[in-house]
Enzyme design. Structure first.
Site, PDB file in Angstrom:
ATOM      1  N   HIS A  71       0.912  -1.187  -0.125  1.00 22.97           N
ATOM      2  CA  HIS A  71      -0.077   0.136   0.169  1.00 22.97           C
ATOM      3  C   HIS A  71       0.944   1.335  -0.089  1.00 22.97           C
ATOM      4  O   HIS A  71       0.560   2.198  -0.797  1.00 22.97           O
ATOM      5  CB  HIS A  71      -0.834  -0.121   1.258  1.00 22.97           C
ATOM      6  CG  HIS A  71      -2.034   1.207   1.312  1.00 22.97           C
ATOM      7  ND1 HIS A  71      -1.416   2.297   1.958  1.00 22.97           N
ATOM      8  CD2 HIS A  71      -2.878   1.628   0.650  1.00 22.97           C
ATOM      9  CE1 HIS A  71      -2.343   3.301   2.030  1.00 22.97           C
ATOM     10  NE2 HIS A  71      -3.180   2.617   1.095  1.00 22.97           N
ATOM     11  N   HIS A  72       1.988   1.324   0.768  1.00 27.59           N
ATOM     12  CA  HIS A  72       3.057   2.223   0.711  1.00 27.59           C
ATOM     13  C   HIS A  72       4.252   1.891   1.488  1.00 27.59           C
ATOM     14  O   HIS A  72       4.000   0.955   2.133  1.00 27.59           O
ATOM     15  CB  HIS A  72       2.470   3.467   1.439  1.00 27.59           C
ATOM     16  CG  HIS A  72       2.169   3.558   2.966  1.00 27.59           C
ATOM     17  ND1 HIS A  72       0.907   3.392   3.467  1.00 27.59           N
ATOM     18  CD2 HIS A  72       2.879   3.644   3.792  1.00 27.59           C
ATOM     19  CE1 HIS A  72       1.115   3.359   4.877  1.00 27.59           C
ATOM     20  NE2 HIS A  72       2.315   3.818   5.114  1.00 27.59           N
ATOM     21  N   GLN A 147       9.847   0.441   6.112  1.00 26.09           N
ATOM     22  CA  GLN A 147       8.643   0.073   6.542  1.00 26.09           C
ATOM     23  C   GLN A 147       7.571  -0.042   5.378  1.00 26.09           C
ATOM     24  O   GLN A 147       7.544   1.022   4.653  1.00 26.09           O
ATOM     25  CB  GLN A 147       7.794   1.509   7.441  1.00 26.09           C
ATOM     26  CG  GLN A 147       6.368   0.926   7.993  1.00 26.09           C
ATOM     27  CD  GLN A 147       5.865   1.939   8.655  1.00 26.09           C
ATOM     28  OE1 GLN A 147       5.490   2.759   7.996  1.00 26.09           O
ATOM     29  NE2 GLN A 147       5.725   1.811   9.977  1.00 26.09           N
ATOM     30  N   HIS A 149       3.667  -1.233   4.192  1.00 26.64           N
ATOM     31  CA  HIS A 149       2.399  -1.529   4.537  1.00 26.64           C
ATOM     32  C   HIS A 149       1.844  -2.260   3.825  1.00 26.64           C
ATOM     33  O   HIS A 149       1.477  -1.849   2.413  1.00 26.64           O
ATOM     34  CB  HIS A 149       1.577  -0.252   4.779  1.00 26.64           C
ATOM     35  CG  HIS A 149      -0.009  -0.352   4.974  1.00 26.64           C
ATOM     36  ND1 HIS A 149      -0.798   0.585   4.770  1.00 26.64           N
ATOM     37  CD2 HIS A 149      -0.636  -1.513   5.339  1.00 26.64           C
ATOM     38  CE1 HIS A 149      -2.057   0.268   5.091  1.00 26.64           C
ATOM     39  NE2 HIS A 149      -1.948  -1.171   5.552  1.00 26.64           N
ATOM     40  N   HIS A 216      -0.514  12.450   0.729  1.00 28.48           N
ATOM     41  CA  HIS A 216      -0.877  10.874   1.040  1.00 28.48           C
ATOM     42  C   HIS A 216      -2.112  11.141   1.766  1.00 28.48           C
ATOM     43  O   HIS A 216      -2.256  11.696   2.921  1.00 28.48           O
ATOM     44  CB  HIS A 216       0.201  10.231   1.685  1.00 28.48           C
ATOM     45  CG  HIS A 216      -0.147   9.038   2.244  1.00 28.48           C
ATOM     46  ND1 HIS A 216      -0.338   7.927   1.368  1.00 28.48           N
ATOM     47  CD2 HIS A 216      -0.616   8.586   3.381  1.00 28.48           C
ATOM     48  CE1 HIS A 216      -0.730   6.798   1.919  1.00 28.48           C
ATOM     49  NE2 HIS A 216      -0.903   7.273   3.294  1.00 28.48           N
ATOM     50  N   HIS A 218      -5.777   8.169   1.850  1.00 32.69           N
ATOM     51  CA  HIS A 218      -6.227   6.883   1.434  1.00 32.69           C
ATOM     52  C   HIS A 218      -7.435   7.191   0.563  1.00 32.69           C
ATOM     53  O   HIS A 218      -7.049   8.364  -0.303  1.00 32.69           O
ATOM     54  CB  HIS A 218      -6.592   6.232   2.587  1.00 32.69           C
ATOM     55  CG  HIS A 218      -5.815   5.830   3.688  1.00 32.69           C
ATOM     56  ND1 HIS A 218      -5.846   5.190   4.810  1.00 32.69           N
ATOM     57  CD2 HIS A 218      -4.295   5.628   3.373  1.00 32.69           C
ATOM     58  CE1 HIS A 218      -4.784   4.881   5.472  1.00 32.69           C
ATOM     59  NE2 HIS A 218      -3.788   5.128   4.667  1.00 32.69           N
ATOM     60  N   MET A 291      -5.717   9.112   6.274  1.00 31.07           N
ATOM     61  CA  MET A 291      -4.634   9.902   6.579  1.00 31.07           C
ATOM     62  C   MET A 291      -4.629  11.299   5.810  1.00 31.07           C
ATOM     63  O   MET A 291      -5.096  11.225   4.820  1.00 31.07           O
ATOM     64  CB  MET A 291      -3.183   9.047   6.196  1.00 31.07           C
ATOM     65  CG  MET A 291      -2.930   7.857   7.054  1.00 31.07           C
ATOM     66  SD  MET A 291      -1.366   7.124   6.716  1.00 31.07           S
ATOM     67  CE  MET A 291      -1.307   5.725   8.139  1.00 31.07           C
TER      68      MET A 291
END
Length: 337
Positions: A71-72, A147, A149, A216, A218, A291
């Protein structure tokens, strides 16, 4: 894949092109080490330790990921990593979550800052000439944390190597790069359009030169915009830094105005959210949440980046620009590009 410091990886460079702007640039493959996303909406982190004996400058980022898998992705710089594991569960908004497969911890134990972000199949990013992110010996960044997601769990036995190829050099860059992230908390009522807004004053005696921005959200985000605001006797002056539809590839785009930003100026961002759902949507970590983020990437000349790395407000219904002493607040521009 064993984790090595960048210093140790220099002995076996995986890819190198001889000279760009008259200095050598190498590549480090910073990828998930065959991670297994065993559940939906999982955040996984993996670290690399930077050699404490040398300085390196990151000058470019080449993503190795697909939006159908990730997703990111975020790349954090840390003084200390959140865990000593090679992979751990690291959803920052899920601190009470106990993962049965992975240790649960934040991306960073201390000194957290964002270096790079990617989503929606955004392309590579190459920094301007003589600009780089300092890591290693003379930098507070002693570790890099990747990281990822994952929205959906993987089938049994399938693993992932998403990540980013880091372009770096040993040559000193006279312009150090930095990122400040603007964002909000808050909630969006059902069947409504909501403005999520944030603002912070620059209180450090530094001059920053913005060169790229990234938005950014969603699925509910319609437009995200960022500004530098200057107070004067004739009213506020709002300088547009960047504006974008966050449903487009979430890459770093060139700023609309490169004018320097200095002490006393205010950074501000707004996300326009269109909640077509029948229930309230809150800021949160999963794709069912929302977000509101606006990233500003900048450089400083012969100086260190801002100590301030984040600018967050509580968001609606607790914070709006109109609740402050701002004036001449920009209207929402419906011509989205």
């Amino acid at each position: 894949m064993s984790k090595k410091s960048i210093y140790s990886i220099f002995a076996g460079i995986l890819f190198c092109f001889p000279f760009v702007n008259a200095y050598e640039v190498d590549t480090y493959d910073f990828l998930m080490p065959n991670a297994y996303p065993h559940s939906d909406e999982l955040y996984l982190c993996t670290p690399i330790r930077i050699s404490p004996h040398h300085n390196y400058y990151i000058v470019g980022f080449q993503p190795n990921a697909s939006m159908h898998t990730a997703h990111h992705m975020l790349l954090y710089g840390c003084a200390e990593p959140g865990s000593n594991e090679s992979v751990w569960s690291c959803g920052e908004m899920q601190s009470n979550y106990v993962d049965k497969m992975y240790t649960t911890a934040n991306p960073c134990r201390s000194g957290s800052q964002i270096v790079y972000a990617w989503a929606r199949d955004a392309p590579s990013l190459h920094l301007p000439e003589d600009v780089g992110f300092l890591i290693g010996k003379d930098s507070p960044i002693k570790y890099l944390i990747l990281q990822v997601h994952y929205m959906h769990r993987f089938p049994e036995g399938k693993t992932d190597n998403s990540g980013v190829f880091l372009k770096y050099t040993k040559r000193r860059m006279p312009r150090q790069a930095g990122v400040i992230l603007l964002g909000t908390g808050g909630k969006i009522p059902p069947k409504s359009v909501e403005y999520m807004e944030t603002a912070c004053q620059i209180n450090e005696d530094k001059v920053i030169h913005p060169f790229a921005f990234r938005t950014h959200t969603h699925g509910l985000g319609v437009q995200v915009s960022g500004y530098a605001v200057r107070h004067n006797d004739n009213g506020d002056t709002w300088q547009l830094i960047g504006k974008r539809n966050p449903q487009l590839p979430q890459m770093f785009y060139p700023v609309a105005n490169r004018s320097p930003i200095s002490k006393g100026d205010v950074l501000a961002a707004r996300c326009v959210m269109n909640n077509t759902r029948d229930h309230t949507v809150r800021i949160g970590a999963t794709n069912n949440d929302e977000m509101c983020n606006f990233y500003i990437m900048y450089w400083v000349q012969d100086d260190t980046p801002l100590e301030q790395k984040y600018c967050f407000t509580d968001g609606p219904p607790y914070y709006y620009w109109r609740m402050t002493n701002f004036n001449r607040i920009p209207d929402f521009d419906s011509n989205i590009s």
